[in-house]
Write an enzyme that holds these catalytic residues in place. Structure first.
Site, PDB file in Angstrom:
ATOM      1  N   CYS A  22       0.687  -1.234  -0.166  1.00 53.89           N
ATOM      2  CA  CYS A  22       0.090  -0.137  -0.093  1.00 53.89           C
ATOM      3  C   CYS A  22       0.714   1.052   0.120  1.00 53.89           C
ATOM      4  O   CYS A  22       0.840   2.037  -1.084  1.00 53.89           O
ATOM      5  CB  CYS A  22      -0.950  -0.028   1.206  1.00 53.89           C
ATOM      6  SG  CYS A  22      -1.641   1.562   1.548  1.00 53.89           S
ATOM      7  N   HIS A  27     -25.039  22.149  -0.718  1.00 53.72           N
ATOM      8  CA  HIS A  27     -24.855  22.671  -2.209  1.00 53.72           C
ATOM      9  C   HIS A  27     -23.790  23.825  -2.312  1.00 53.72           C
ATOM     10  O   HIS A  27     -23.782  24.421  -1.521  1.00 53.72           O
ATOM     11  CB  HIS A  27     -26.284  23.235  -2.711  1.00 53.72           C
ATOM     12  CG  HIS A  27     -26.316  23.907  -3.935  1.00 53.72           C
ATOM     13  ND1 HIS A  27     -26.467  22.811  -5.053  1.00 53.72           N
ATOM     14  CD2 HIS A  27     -26.231  24.938  -4.248  1.00 53.72           C
ATOM     15  CE1 HIS A  27     -26.310  23.569  -6.191  1.00 53.72           C
ATOM     16  NE2 HIS A  27     -26.167  24.871  -5.680  1.00 53.72           N
TER      17      HIS A  27
END
Ligand code: NAD
Length: 467
Positions: free
Chosen positions: A41, A439
Site C-alpha cells: 500500500c 450545495h
C-alpha cells in the site's frame, strides 16, 4: 529469547495496524518486517499511484486550462520530479508509521521471518544473523506479490511488474499494459495523462470486467479520449526484449511494441516460504490462507489477515481484518463482516462501488428499485469541468433498504462512504432524501439518485414525463 503476547509477521496495512491496536490495548507486540514498513500500500501500491494520480491531474489542468480562462502551455513532464515527490510522500508516511509503532511500544524486528512453531518465528536479519521470537499468538500479514504470465516474466528492464513501475526514471514514449483490470486502468489513465502512448491488452471482452457494464463503458470512453488504445479479447502469448524496446506477442495478431510493458494481471498471496506448510496451516489452491470469520487459521493461535488471505485485495479490508485478528488474539470475540465493502478505482472519472450490483440482484431474483443521476446534471461537476459519469443506487423493493451503489464520476471514492454508512444503518433512499446535503457538492448526486428511486429527482426529468 524475546517473548511477546502477539508477533505480527509483515508490516503492511494489515500488519502495522494490528500491531498499533495491540499496543493501544497494552499488549506486548512486535512486528517482523524484511523491507520497508507500509507494505504494498505505502511503498508500491495505493500511495505511489495516488501521488502519480495527482501529477496526472496537474498535467491535465494545464492542458485544459484555456477552457477555465487559464492560458498556459505544458513545457514538458518531469518524470524524475514526479517520482521524487512520490518518494517524499511515501517517506513521510513510512516514517509516521515507524513513530506510531514506537509510540505504542511495538518492537520492530527487521528481517525475514519464518514460522517454526505456532508460537515461534525465526528471523533472519539482513546482516545474516538469526534469532527466534516467541509469542502466544501470531498474526500472518505477509501480503501479496504481482502475478506473472507464462512467457512474460518481468525482467526489471523492459518488462515491469506493477510494483516496479513507480520508479521509472524517464517517461516511456510507448507503454504496453497487459491486463485491463484495476491496476491496468489506473496506470493507463496516469501514463496517458503524462503523455505516453498507452496500449491496454485485456483478455476479456471489457476492461474492469467485475464492474457494472456502464462503468466499464464510461471508463473506456474516457481513456480513449485521452488517446489510450484499448484492445479487448486479446490473449498475450509472451514478450521479447529487443534493445530499448519490448515486443508483446499476441496469440492472434501482430506483436505490440512499446518502450516498456507492464504486467498487470493480478496479485498472488505471499503464503509460500514462511513455514506454513510445515505447521499444517491450511492454504487453498490459489495460495490463500484459509481463515474463519475471526481471522483464525486452521492452527490455533495463528491468525492471518490482508492479501495473504485474499478475500479482497484491498488495504482497507486488510486493516479491518487486522483489528479483528488483534482483538481476538488478545482474548476478545470479534468477527469480520464482508457484507459492506466499499472500494474505488482511481481512473478519471473514478469508479466506486459498495454492496450489490444490478446483475447480481437480477440473478438472485431480489425485487429492487433503481435510482440514477447523471454527473452531467450536477452543478459542482460542471464547475469542475468533470461532467462524465453517473450514480446508480439499488434498494430493496419491499424493505426499502439500500442494497448497493455504483458511482462513476469525480470524487466517487469519497462519496461512496455515505452510501456505505447508510447501508450499515440499514437506511433507505428516503433517509438520504430527508438528509440535507451541502450545495453545491458532488455529494448531492447521492441525494438526487435517492430521490430518483421514487421518481422525484428534482434535477432529472421524471420518468413519466421523459417517455
Ligand atoms: P485484476 O484482477 O483487477 O485485473 C487483471 C486483469 O488482467 C483482468 O482483467 C484479467 O482479465 C486480465 N488478464 C489476465 N490474464 C491476461 C492475459 N494473458 N492477457 C491479457 N489480460 C489478462 O488485477 P490487478 O489489476 O493486477 O490488481 C490486483 C489486485 O490489486 C486487485 O485485486 C485489485 O482489487 C487490487 N488493487 C486495488 C486498487 C484499488 O482499490 N484502487 C488498486 C490497485 C490494485
Amino acid at each position: 529469547m524475546e517473548s511477546y503476547d502477539v508477533a505480527v509477521l509483515g508490516g503492511g496495512p494489515g500488519g502495522y495496524v494490528a500491531a498499533i491496536r495491540g499496543g493501544q490495548l497494552g499488549a506486548k507486540v512486535c512486528v517482523v518486517e524484511e523491507a520497508s514498513l507500509g507494505g504494498t500500500c505505502l511503498n508500491r501500491g495505493c500511495i505511489p499511484s495516488k501521488a502519480f494520480y495527482e501529477s496526472a491531474a496537474r498535467v491535465l489542468a494545464v492542458r485544459n486550462g484555456a477552457e477555465f480562462g487559464v492560458r498556459a502551455s505544458l513545457e514538458g513532464f518531469d518524470m524524475g520530479a514526479c517520482v521524487a515527490r512520490k518518494n517524499r510522500v511515501v517517506g513521510t508516511l513510512v516514517g509516521g508509521v515507524q513513530k506510531l509503532l514506537q509510540g505504542y511500544g511495538v518492537d520492530l524486528i527487521q528481517g525475514r521471518g519464518t514460522l517454526t512453531a505456532p508460537d515461534a518465528i525465526q528471523v533472519r536479519s539482513p546482516d545474516g544473523s538469526s534469532r527466534v521470537v516467541r509469542a502466544r499468538n501470531v498474526i500472518v500479514a505477509t501480503g501479496s506479490r504481482p502475478a506473472g504470465l507464462p512467457g512474460l516474466t518481468p525482467d526489471g528492464n523492459r518488462i515491469l511488474t506493477t510494483d516496479a513501475v513507480w520508479d521509472l526514471e524517464t517517461l516511456p514514449r510507448r507503454l504496453v499494459i497487459v491486463g485491463g483490470g484495476v491496476i491496468g486502468c489506473e496506470l493507463a489513465y496516469i501514463f496517458a495523462a503524462f503523455g505516453s502512448r498507452v496500449t491496454v491488452l485485456e483478455a476479456l471482452d471489457r476492461i474492469l470486467a467485475t464492474e457494472e457494464k456502464e462503468a466499464s463503458r464510461t471508463v473506456r470512453r474516457s481513456l480513449e479520449t485521452l488517446g489510450v488504445e484499448i484492445r479487448t479479447g486479446v490473449r498475450v502469448a509472451g514478450a521479447e526484449t529487443r534493445g530499448e524496446e519490448v515486443a508483446v506477442a499476441l496469440e492472434d495478431g501482430d506483436p505490440v511494441v512499446g518502450d516498456y510493458a507492464v504486467v498487470a494481471v493480478g496479485r498472488i498471496p505471499a503464503s509460500s516460504g514462511i513455514g506454513l506448510e510445515d505447521l499444517g496451516v491450511e492454504v487453498d489452491d490459489r495460495g490463500r490462507i484459509v481463515v474463519n470469520d475471526e481471522m483464525e487459521t486452521s492452527v490455533p493461535g495463528v491468525y492471518a489477515v490482508g492479501d495473504v488471505v485474499g478475500q479482497y485485495q484491498l488495504a482497507h479490508v486488510a486493516t479491518s481484518e487486522a483489528l479483528v485478528a488483534m482483538h481476538n488474539s488478545l482474548g476478545k470475540k470479534y468477527w469480520m463482516d464482508y457484507s459492506i465493502v466499499p472500494y474505488a478505482v482511481f481512473t478519471r472519472p473514478e469508479v466506486a462501488s459498495v454492496g450489490a450490483k444490478e446483475a447480481e440482484l437480477k440473478e438472485k431474483g431480489v425485487p429492487y428499485k433503481v435510482g440514477r443521476f447523471s454527473f452531467g446534471a450536477s452543478g459542482k461537476a460542471l464547475c469542475m469541468g468533470e461532467p462524465e459519469g453517473f450514480i446508480k443506487i439499488l434498494s430493496h423493493e419491499d424493505t426499502g433498504r439500500i442494497l448497493g451503489a455504483t458511482i462513476v464520476g469525480a470524487h466517487a471514492s469519497d462519496i461512496v462512504g455515505e452510501v456505505a454508512v447508510a447501508m450499515r444503518m440499514e437506511a433507505s433512499p428516503g433517509d438520504i432524501v430527508t438528509t440535507i446535503h451541502v450545495h453545491p457538492t458532488i455529494s448531492e448526486v447521492v441525494l438526487e439518485a435517492s430521490e430518483d428511486t421514487m421518481g422525484l429527482s428534482i434535477h432529472r426529468m421524471a420518468r413519466r414525463r421523459r417517455e
